[in-house]
Design an enzyme around this catalytic site. Structure first.
Site, PDB file in Angstrom:
ATOM      1  N   VAL A 148      38.467  41.636  35.281  1.00 49.23           N
ATOM      2  CA  VAL A 148      38.936  42.097  36.889  1.00 49.23           C
ATOM      3  C   VAL A 148      38.597  41.977  38.065  1.00 49.23           C
ATOM      4  O   VAL A 148      38.429  41.165  38.926  1.00 49.23           O
ATOM      5  CB  VAL A 148      39.752  43.598  36.102  1.00 49.23           C
ATOM      6  CG1 VAL A 148      40.476  44.053  37.843  1.00 49.23           C
ATOM      7  CG2 VAL A 148      40.425  44.007  35.157  1.00 49.23           C
ATOM      8  N   GLU A 149      36.909  42.204  37.812  1.00 46.94           N
ATOM      9  CA  GLU A 149      36.149  42.253  39.068  1.00 46.94           C
ATOM     10  C   GLU A 149      36.165  40.757  38.874  1.00 46.94           C
ATOM     11  O   GLU A 149      35.616  40.438  40.672  1.00 46.94           O
ATOM     12  CB  GLU A 149      34.846  42.822  38.698  1.00 46.94           C
ATOM     13  CG  GLU A 149      34.848  44.326  38.793  1.00 46.94           C
ATOM     14  CD  GLU A 149      35.353  45.430  40.555  1.00 46.94           C
ATOM     15  OE1 GLU A 149      35.213  44.544  41.072  1.00 46.94           O
ATOM     16  OE2 GLU A 149      35.716  46.277  40.349  1.00 46.94           O
TER      17      GLU A 149
END
Length: 556
Positions: A148-149
């Site tokens: 996600v990051e």
């Protein structure tokens, strides 16, 4: 109806319903702009931390992603790989049916290759990071958080100045002990940043009484933002769980993105998703170096490509490890015995090449540092200099790369050059030499481009500092016409851009370093000076160079 057939239809129906909506999926906010590379903190930068789910590119090609086999409906995939271990250690609630999570599951079902591409890229890191997570008895879903990051891009950098796979901003990185300087950025060091990220996540989990959704929200938005949202709801007599809080839009999407990935990893067969098979066995080992080491020497000792050394150790910005530490490398386990043996047998003078530089009349520490691609602080420390005063005729010891600069293809300078050379189709590149007082906002007005575009073309974030002498790429419309400039003008006639320079070779110079300094090729230097195929040059020798005056920045 046949009960077996009914079970098959029931298993297929959710996926079929989700897939039917693929054509109507919005392109934003999940489609990021292309990944870029930078100079200021010397990282590859993602356009937006919220936009990390599509179109990510990197120089290394992805492996063949053809699935090895089909997973029958209703069967659990084999658990010999790392994903069975991840499923066994999950500790967060299952929210796959939540209306905020469903669109993100749908997104992946419409782009089934994304999770394979990301986990294929991350394969060398996954077992190492999973063991760090398990050692702290944390939920194994945290292994998915860098997807996600940063999509597990080792040089990822956001427009908000967050760097590395765990996306630390500078201040938070420093708070958790991640050193950041010219040589090294601990936010991109896989070992150091993973330790810091897990420390931070543990603190946040304790701060929010064991609620992982609130801890994740705080990791994204800051614990103060989440705490204030909780306090507002308490005053209004409303629930204080994650789903009930008034949080920033990015954070409201951030947590469901992780929960969607959790669902796909927990039940890939239910969604007909094939995970990239990652062996459940150690791949990396942390090796202590006990001092600075040229990364080309490290690659030779480990029998690895130099690019692979950088990919596994993206915290190092230059040609060598930071002279002040950390003194460690992550290397494949099967290469570490030979590496340790070779390192132990290595003479101290072979770890880093040292040049004895004789100071010329009028030279400054800044000029010498640029010539040898190092820093003034390094020269001062190495030579026990308290200030910047030096005298002609004295000698300085200067650490230097053992190979030409072009060999170190993933240093900060090389990545910056690659990024600045890539621009939008149909536009013309203009080189801007930064003057004192220049800002992204002012330059964007001057060239009629956006601040975000200007930063992205140069692999920077809008909040980064511009330095006088720094060279920026500006990609202008082909019909934009001449550019009014307070600095060196953009000359349209190629011949007019050329200027003849007679360069006196200095001690320590090589054809490669001179070529890099003046942005010309070694082949051209040889041709202009009738050097044949040789590389031998001597201090005091004069070389004739034909340089592009619009392509000369302040870099070393």
């Amino acid at each position: 109806m046949n009960p077996i057939r009914f079970m098959v239809i029931a298993a297929l129906l959710p996926a079929a319903l989700l897939l039917s909506a693929c054509g109507s999926l919005p392109s934003q906010p999940d489609e990021p702009e292309r990944v870029e590379i930078t100079e200021e903190t010397d990282t590859v930068r993602l356009a937006d931390a919220e936009q990390t789910l599509l179109g990510l590119e990197e120089a290394t090609p992805f492996p063949d992603l053809t699935p090895s086999r089909d997973i029958p409906v209703g069967e659990s995939p084999p658990s010999e790989d790392i994903w069975g271990r991840v499923r066994a250690g999950m500790g967060m609630p299952d929210y796959r049916h939540h209306p905020s999570v469903q669109p993100h599951i749908q997104w992946h079902l419409c782009r089934p290759d994304f999770i394979q591409r990301v986990t294929a890229r991350a394969e060398p890191l996954l077992h190492y990071i999973l063991e760090e997570i398990e050692a702290r008895d944390l939920p194994t879903e945290l292994l998915l958080l860098p997807i996600v990051e940063s999509a597990y891009l080792p040089f990822a950098y956001s427009h908000g100045r967050a760097a590395g796979i765990w996306q630390f901003i500078p201040s938070t990185g420093r708070h958790f002990g991640l050193k950041q300087n010219w040589w090294y950025d601990g936010r991109r060091d896989i070992h150091a940043s993973t330790t810091a990220a897990l420390d931070y996540l543990q603190q946040l989990n304790q701060r929010f009484d064991g609620d992982w959704l609130l801890a994740l929200a705080a990791y994204n938005a800051g614990q103060g933002t989440v705490a204030r949202a909780i306090q507002r709801n308490e005053r209004l007599g409303r629930p204080t769980d994650f789903w009930s809080l008034d949080l920033p839009r990015e954070t409201r999407q951030y947590v469901p993105k992780l929960l969607a990935l959790r669902s796909l990893v927990e039940d890939p067969w239910a969604y007909h998703v094939e995970l990239w098979p990652v062996p459940d066995e150690p791949y990396l080992e942390l090796v202590q170096l006990d001092g600075q080491l040229d990364l080309a020497v490290a690659a030779r000792l480990a029998d690895l490509d130099l690019e692979e050394v950088y990919q596994l150790n993206p915290g190092f910005n230059r040609w060598a490890t930071d002279p002040e530490g950390p003194h460690h490398l992550l290397l494949p386990r099967d290469r570490t015995p030979a590496f340790r043996e070779g390192l132990a047998a290595l003479d101290a003078s072979e770890r880093v090449v040292w040049n004895r530089h004789r100071i010329q009349e009028g030279e400054t520490l800044i000029q010498i540092a640029r010539q040898y691609r190092t820093t003034v602080a390094m020269l001062q420390s190495t030579n026990n200099l308290r200030g910047s005063n030096i005298r002609a005729g004295q000698y300085l010891l200067v650490p230097s790369a053992s190979e030409p600069a072009s060999t170190y293809t993933l240093t900060a300078d090389q990545r910056r050059t690659q990024t600045q050379a890539r621009g939008p189709a149909g536009r013309v590149q203009h080189q801007h030499l930064v003057q004192a007082g220049d800002t992204f906002w002012g330059l964007s007005r001057r060239y009629n481009v956006s601040v975000q575009e200007l930063a992205r073309w140069n692999g920077m974030a809008p909040g980064d500092t511009l330095r006088p002498g720094q060279r920026l790429s500006v990609w202008l419309s082909s019909d934009a016409g001449p550019v009014a400039s307070a600095g060196p003008p953009q000359l349209q006639n190629p011949a007019a851009r050329r200027q003849t320079v007679n360069y006196a070779v200095r001690p320590g110079d090589s054809l490669a370093s001179i070529g890099q300094r003046f942005q010309v090729s070694v082949a051209d230097i040889r041709r202009w000076n009738n050097l044949g195929n040789g590389n031998l040059i001597r201090p005091g020798q004069t070389l004739t160079l034909h340089v592009d005056v619009t392509n000369q920045g302040g870099g070393a």
